[in-house]
Design a protein around this motif. Structure first.
Motif, short mmCIF file in Angstrom:
data_model
loop_
_atom_site.label_atom_id
_atom_site.label_comp_id
_atom_site.label_asym_id
_atom_site.label_seq_id
_atom_site.Cartn_x
_atom_site.Cartn_y
_atom_site.Cartn_z
N HIS A 78 24.76 -1.36 48.81
CA HIS A 78 23.67 -0.74 49.38
C HIS A 78 22.40 -1.54 48.72
O HIS A 78 21.54 -2.07 49.76
N HIS A 79 22.31 -1.80 47.56
CA HIS A 79 21.19 -2.32 46.98
C HIS A 79 21.14 -3.63 47.41
O HIS A 79 19.86 -4.28 47.86
N SER A 80 22.16 -4.54 47.55
CA SER A 80 22.19 -5.90 47.70
C SER A 80 21.86 -6.03 49.40
O SER A 80 21.38 -7.04 49.91
N ALA A 81 22.20 -5.11 50.10
CA ALA A 81 22.01 -5.39 51.41
C ALA A 81 20.68 -5.18 51.91
O ALA A 81 20.01 -5.84 52.57
N ILE A 82 20.03 -4.37 51.08
CA ILE A 82 18.63 -3.90 51.38
C ILE A 82 17.53 -5.09 50.74
O ILE A 82 16.60 -5.56 51.29
N MET A 83 18.12 -5.59 49.69
CA MET A 83 17.35 -6.76 49.00
C MET A 83 17.43 -7.98 49.64
O MET A 83 16.83 -9.04 49.67
N ASN A 84 18.54 -8.23 50.59
CA ASN A 84 18.81 -9.20 51.18
C ASN A 84 19.22 -9.06 52.68
O ASN A 84 20.16 -9.14 53.30
N PRO A 85 17.86 -8.80 53.29
CA PRO A 85 18.28 -8.59 54.90
C PRO A 85 18.85 -9.48 55.62
O PRO A 85 19.60 -9.29 56.62
N THR A 86 18.86 -10.99 55.40
CA THR A 86 19.43 -12.13 56.08
C THR A 86 20.95 -12.02 55.86
O THR A 86 21.58 -12.47 56.84
N PHE A 87 21.50 -11.43 54.83
CA PHE A 87 22.97 -11.34 54.56
C PHE A 87 23.72 -9.96 54.87
O PHE A 87 24.71 -9.96 54.64
N GLN A 88 23.02 -9.36 55.60
CA GLN A 88 23.31 -7.96 55.69
C GLN A 88 24.43 -8.16 56.95
O GLN A 88 25.55 -7.54 56.59
N PRO A 89 24.60 -9.06 57.82
CA PRO A 89 25.76 -9.21 58.66
C PRO A 89 27.06 -9.62 57.88
O PRO A 89 28.06 -9.01 58.06
N ILE A 90 26.81 -10.47 56.73
CA ILE A 90 28.23 -10.83 56.02
C ILE A 90 28.37 -9.57 55.03
O ILE A 90 29.53 -9.58 54.66
N ILE A 91 27.53 -8.79 54.65
CA ILE A 91 27.80 -7.51 53.98
C ILE A 91 28.78 -6.56 54.66
O ILE A 91 29.31 -6.01 54.32
N MET A 92 28.28 -6.54 55.92
CA MET A 92 29.05 -5.61 57.13
C MET A 92 30.32 -5.96 57.16
O MET A 92 31.36 -5.31 57.23
N ASP A 93 30.64 -7.50 57.30
CA ASP A 93 31.91 -8.10 57.28
C ASP A 93 32.70 -7.71 55.94
O ASP A 93 34.03 -7.42 55.99
N LEU A 94 32.05 -7.92 54.95
CA LEU A 94 32.72 -7.57 53.55
C LEU A 94 33.14 -6.02 53.54
O LEU A 94 34.34 -5.71 53.18
N LEU A 95 32.22 -4.93 54.13
CA LEU A 95 32.74 -3.58 54.00
C LEU A 95 34.08 -3.31 54.94
O LEU A 95 34.85 -2.67 54.57
#
Length: 315
Positions: free
Chosen positions: A83-100
């Protein structure tokens, strides 16, 4: 968001509060952040990232002498990091979604059935399997969102010592993250109740005139439309009953949330009429000439129009 020498965005670890973590958990957080940094840089694929970032949790669960409480702490640590990383890095939210999504498909992880926490830790039961059910994810999302709201509100006001611009950007990112999670359609990571709660941003930006936090809330409200316009339009068409207790746009206490400013829309709940009003209000804000408002208003309008096209529903 930092930028590398090649002009590409760089992953930002940021400050993650370790105050209530033991040394082992702190090391796990540092390791997880490093894995995410390598993943964001393109140095590993999503499957490798999923395997490496869950190592601490899996290792904890399989250790001799591990207890349900140990696994609870390990799962919480991982989810907080994500959660923290997604919020600190909005550009990378799509790939964190893929990771989930990939983590959710990992082989089932066994969990200790005795020891400290057996009476209250539900992880590992038929409704909270690791990894398919993402136990603790939504509970941690609630805590994370509340914390981010606290940080944003703390930054508001003339006497605040906080960096208002940075706080506004972070708050906008937190709302983008919630919108993306809800829009995934995966209720294990993003139930619509989180969008209802986030819709207080919509109340303060679109339904109230001149709210004290208006300018700071505009990017956050716009992100709810950028990344969840389809859900918002569907809710407006379906008009589902309110949660208990009513929250966000369901609340009938618009006057209280207005902080004595003029209420422009007071009828609670989602509706096509309210959707039309939101379009009207964003259109008005798109013409105010303020560079901190206009781009967000225009992008929110585009997202609403695109949602109407996708659903084949002209409003």
């Amino acid at each position: 968001m930092l930028t590398s020498q090649e002009g590409k965005p760089s992953f930002v670890a940021g400050e993650l509060d370790h105050s209530d973590e033991d040394v082992y958990s702190r090391d796990a957080i540092r390791g997880q952040l490093q894995v995410l940094k390598e993943y964001a840089a393109g140095n590993m694929n999503v499957d490798e990232c999923a395997s490496r970032i869950t190592f601490h949790t899996a290792n904890t669960a399989s250790n001799d002498g591990a207890t349900p409480e140990d696994v609870y702490d390990a799962v919480s640590t991982l989810i907080r990091t994500l959660h923290h990383s997604a919020i600190m890095n909005p550009t990378f939210q799509p790939i964190i979604m893929d990771l989930l999504e990939v983590i959710q498909r990992l082989p089932a992880q066994g969990v200790p059935s005795e020891g400290e926490g057996i009476d209250w830790v539900a992880i590992g039961d038929e409704n909270n399997k690791l990894w398919a059910d993402w136990p603790l994810f939504l509970a941690n999302l609630t805590d994370t969102y509340m914390w981010e709201e606290h940080l944003f509100l703390e930054s508001q006001g003339a006497d605040s010592q906080k960096d208002t611009k940075a706080a506004t950007e972070r708050w906008a990112s937190a709302n983008a993250w919630v919108a993306r999670l809800v829009s995934s359609g995966n209720k294990k990571i993003g139930d619509t109740i989180f969008l209802h709660n986030a819709s207080y941003r919509i109340l303060r930006v679109l339904d109230v005139e001149g709210h004290p936090h208006f300018t700071g809330e505009v990017p956050a409200a716009a992100n709810l439309f950028r990344y969840a316009a389809l859900i918002l339009l569907s809710l407006s068409r379906e008009q589902p009953p309110p949660p208990d207790p009513p929250i966000g746009v369901y609340s009938s206490k618009a006057k209280e949330y207005s902080e004595d400013r003029k209420v422009l829309w007071s009828e609670p709940g989602y509706s096509v009429s309210r959707w039309r009003w939101w379009k009207t209000r964003w259109s008005q804000l798109a013409e105010v000439g303020d560079p901190d408002i206009v781009p967000h208003a225009r992008e929110a309008l585009v997202a609403m129009e695109e949602a109407e096209v996708k659903l084949g529903y002209e409003v």
